[in-house]
Design a protein around this motif. Structure first.
Motif, PDB file in Angstrom:
ATOM      1  N   LEU A   1       1.056  -1.182   0.004  1.00 39.08           N
ATOM      2  CA  LEU A   1      -0.031  -0.065  -0.124  1.00 39.08           C
ATOM      3  C   LEU A   1       0.694   1.211   0.077  1.00 39.08           C
ATOM      4  N   PHE A   2       1.781   1.314   0.852  1.00 38.45           N
ATOM      5  CA  PHE A   2       2.835   2.516   0.861  1.00 38.45           C
ATOM      6  C   PHE A   2       3.634   2.560  -0.457  1.00 38.45           C
ATOM      7  N   ALA A   3       3.851   1.540  -1.113  1.00 35.48           N
ATOM      8  CA  ALA A   3       4.699   1.650  -2.422  1.00 35.48           C
ATOM      9  C   ALA A   3       3.539   2.339  -3.464  1.00 35.48           C
ATOM     10  N   LYS A   4       2.298   1.701  -3.271  1.00 42.00           N
ATOM     11  CA  LYS A   4       1.383   2.084  -4.302  1.00 42.00           C
ATOM     12  C   LYS A   4       1.171   3.600  -4.207  1.00 42.00           C
ATOM     13  N   HIS A   5       1.279   4.229  -2.945  1.00 46.58           N
ATOM     14  CA  HIS A   5       1.132   5.776  -2.778  1.00 46.58           C
ATOM     15  C   HIS A   5       2.331   6.695  -2.765  1.00 46.58           C
ATOM     16  N   GLY A   6       3.696   6.027  -3.474  1.00 45.82           N
ATOM     17  CA  GLY A   6       4.764   6.558  -3.845  1.00 45.82           C
ATOM     18  C   GLY A   6       5.943   6.734  -2.887  1.00 45.82           C
ATOM     19  N   ALA A   7       5.893   5.652  -1.897  1.00 44.32           N
ATOM     20  CA  ALA A   7       7.036   5.567  -0.875  1.00 44.32           C
ATOM     21  C   ALA A   7       8.100   4.476  -1.514  1.00 44.32           C
ATOM     22  N   GLN A   8       9.497   5.110  -1.266  1.00 44.31           N
ATOM     23  CA  GLN A   8      10.481   3.994  -1.308  1.00 44.31           C
ATOM     24  C   GLN A   8      10.178   3.156   0.080  1.00 44.31           C
ATOM     25  N   VAL A   9      10.120   1.954  -0.137  1.00 45.02           N
ATOM     26  CA  VAL A   9       9.645   0.848   1.048  1.00 45.02           C
ATOM     27  C   VAL A   9      10.916   0.120   1.034  1.00 45.02           C
ATOM     28  N   VAL A  10      11.530  -0.076   2.422  1.00 50.25           N
ATOM     29  CA  VAL A  10      12.610  -0.871   2.592  1.00 50.25           C
ATOM     30  C   VAL A  10      11.805  -2.086   3.612  1.00 50.25           C
ATOM     31  N   LEU A  11      11.885  -3.209   3.049  1.00 50.12           N
ATOM     32  CA  LEU A  11      11.190  -4.327   3.649  1.00 50.12           C
ATOM     33  C   LEU A  11      12.355  -5.301   4.355  1.00 50.12           C
ATOM     34  N   PHE A  12      12.085  -5.470   5.658  1.00 50.96           N
ATOM     35  CA  PHE A  12      13.063  -5.954   6.473  1.00 50.96           C
ATOM     36  C   PHE A  12      12.303  -7.067   7.116  1.00 50.96           C
ATOM     37  N   SER A  13      12.983  -8.332   7.064  1.00 55.50           N
ATOM     38  CA  SER A  13      12.426  -9.396   7.613  1.00 55.50           C
ATOM     39  C   SER A  13      13.366 -10.585   7.896  1.00 55.50           C
ATOM     40  N   ARG A  14      13.364 -11.766   8.520  1.00 50.39           N
ATOM     41  CA  ARG A  14      14.022 -12.848   8.392  1.00 50.39           C
ATOM     42  C   ARG A  14      14.020 -13.275   7.147  1.00 50.39           C
ATOM     43  N   PRO A  15      15.452 -13.999   6.639  1.00 49.04           N
ATOM     44  CA  PRO A  15      15.544 -14.448   5.341  1.00 49.04           C
ATOM     45  C   PRO A  15      14.406 -15.468   4.970  1.00 49.04           C
ATOM     46  N   SER A  16      13.787 -15.491   3.748  1.00 45.74           N
ATOM     47  CA  SER A  16      12.735 -16.077   3.350  1.00 45.74           C
ATOM     48  C   SER A  16      12.446 -15.801   2.006  1.00 45.74           C
ATOM     49  N   PRO A  17      12.061 -16.695   0.989  1.00 43.89           N
ATOM     50  CA  PRO A  17      11.650 -16.418  -0.080  1.00 43.89           C
ATOM     51  C   PRO A  17      10.518 -15.397  -0.204  1.00 43.89           C
ATOM     52  N   HIS A  18       9.607 -15.524   0.627  1.00 44.61           N
ATOM     53  CA  HIS A  18       8.532 -14.318   0.744  1.00 44.61           C
ATOM     54  C   HIS A  18       9.114 -13.000   0.586  1.00 44.61           C
ATOM     55  N   LEU A  19      10.282 -12.817   1.288  1.00 42.42           N
ATOM     56  CA  LEU A  19      10.666 -11.394   1.244  1.00 42.42           C
ATOM     57  C   LEU A  19      10.878 -10.887  -0.037  1.00 42.42           C
ATOM     58  N   GLN A  20      11.632 -11.824  -0.985  1.00 42.48           N
ATOM     59  CA  GLN A  20      12.107 -11.372  -2.300  1.00 42.48           C
ATOM     60  C   GLN A  20      10.727 -11.245  -3.033  1.00 42.48           C
ATOM     61  N   GLU A  21       9.690 -12.211  -2.853  1.00 42.70           N
ATOM     62  CA  GLU A  21       8.433 -12.203  -3.523  1.00 42.70           C
ATOM     63  C   GLU A  21       7.630 -10.955  -3.483  1.00 42.70           C
ATOM     64  N   VAL A  22       7.774 -10.274  -2.244  1.00 39.54           N
ATOM     65  CA  VAL A  22       7.134  -8.904  -2.154  1.00 39.54           C
ATOM     66  C   VAL A  22       7.920  -7.823  -2.640  1.00 39.54           C
ATOM     67  N   GLU A  23       9.180  -7.799  -2.604  1.00 38.72           N
ATOM     68  CA  GLU A  23      10.000  -6.868  -3.542  1.00 38.72           C
ATOM     69  C   GLU A  23       9.715  -6.933  -5.011  1.00 38.72           C
ATOM     70  N   ALA A  24       9.752  -8.110  -5.490  1.00 34.04           N
ATOM     71  CA  ALA A  24       9.335  -8.266  -6.739  1.00 34.04           C
ATOM     72  C   ALA A  24       8.112  -8.034  -7.161  1.00 34.04           C
ATOM     73  N   GLU A  25       6.854  -8.130  -6.463  1.00 37.23           N
ATOM     74  CA  GLU A  25       5.674  -7.697  -6.790  1.00 37.23           C
ATOM     75  C   GLU A  25       5.623  -6.343  -6.823  1.00 37.23           C
ATOM     76  N   ILE A  26       6.236  -5.673  -5.822  1.00 32.66           N
ATOM     77  CA  ILE A  26       6.061  -4.111  -5.594  1.00 32.66           C
ATOM     78  C   ILE A  26       6.758  -3.461  -7.163  1.00 32.66           C
ATOM     79  N   LYS A  27       7.936  -4.020  -7.465  1.00 24.86           N
ATOM     80  CA  LYS A  27       8.610  -3.389  -8.609  1.00 24.86           C
ATOM     81  C   LYS A  27       7.842  -3.895  -9.783  1.00 24.86           C
ATOM     82  N   ARG A  28       6.939  -4.844  -9.804  1.00 21.31           N
ATOM     83  CA  ARG A  28       6.366  -5.365 -10.987  1.00 21.31           C
ATOM     84  C   ARG A  28       5.475  -4.205 -11.399  1.00 21.31           C
TER      85      ARG A  28
END
Length: 237
Positions: free
Chosen positions: A24-51
């Protein structure tokens, strides 16, 4: 509301409320920094936002580890030079009857939920004090609110969430001198995997997207009157 060009750190961003908030924040123009434990889900979120045309940076780490949190803020400082918003969303729940409570379980819950929130708040506070502005929003729970129904096996979780609310209260006081606004949101049941693990019998009305919209409002200038507030969200379940 606009988060355009604002730098926003979101912890626990790989799923649930953290993921919904990041999107939601990315949709509204923010540069979001995603911090989480190592997980394939983390890269999925990054890729989806960029897509979808948004801006996101995924950083893996453990919020209970001082060195991981320091590395997070050093990265943000070197890449962007400032930090506008911190959303402290990461947390865990581990149920254990108190008569059976072991030190390892107690420490793991308190380390992640309370120590992790403290470490991230400290990192953000230092950056925001230097720049004389910023917003910190912590996620607590109705489990940490006095007078609300409590459930067996949740002692460590309840204590950690009450501690987050108390930490928020004093940070709001100390932040005034630096134009740092701090508040805490204490939701009830939210339809996440964590809820299913902790209380599978509950059917929550509130979704991660609903909560993300509240966090967006509070992060924007529209939420400026909520400094020091503990916003309790009672929902049907």
């Amino acid at each position: 509301m606009s988060m355009k060009d604002r730098v926003v750190i979101i912890t626990g961003a790989s799923r649930g409320t953290g993921r919904a908030t990041a999107e939601l924040f990315a949709k509204h123009g923010a540069q979001v920094v995603l911090f989480s434990r190592p997980s394939p889900h983390l890269q999925e979120v990054e890729a989806e936002i960029k897509r979808k045309g948004g801006r996101a940076l995924a950083i893996a780490g453990d919020i209970s580890r001082e060195e991981d949190v320091e590395a997070l803020f050093q990265k943000v400082r070197s890449l962007y030079g400032h930090l506008d918003v911190l959303i402290n969303n990461a947390g865990i729940v581990m149920k254990r009857p108190f008569v059976e409570m072991d030190i390892a379980t107690w420490d793991q819950v308190l380390d992640t939920n309370l120590r992790g929130t403290f470490l991230c708040c400290r990192g953000a506070f230092q950056m925001m004090a230097a720049q004389q502005q910023g917003v910190i929003i912590n996620l607590s729970s109705l489990s940490g609110v006095k007078g609300v129904e409590k459930f067996p096996g949740m002692s460590a979780y309840n204590v950690s969430k009450a501690g987050i609310a108390s930490l928020t209260e004093i940070l709001a006081v100390e932040g005034k001198a630096y134009n740092i606004r701090v508040c805490v949101v204490s939701p009830g049941a939210v339809a996440t995997e964590m809820l299913q693990q902790a209380a599978p019998h509950l059917k929550a009305d509130m979704t991660p997207q609903n909560l993300a919209e509240i966090l967006l409002f509070l992060s924007d200038d529209s939420g400026r009157m909520f400094n020091g507030s503990n916003i309790e969200l009672f929902t049907n379940a």
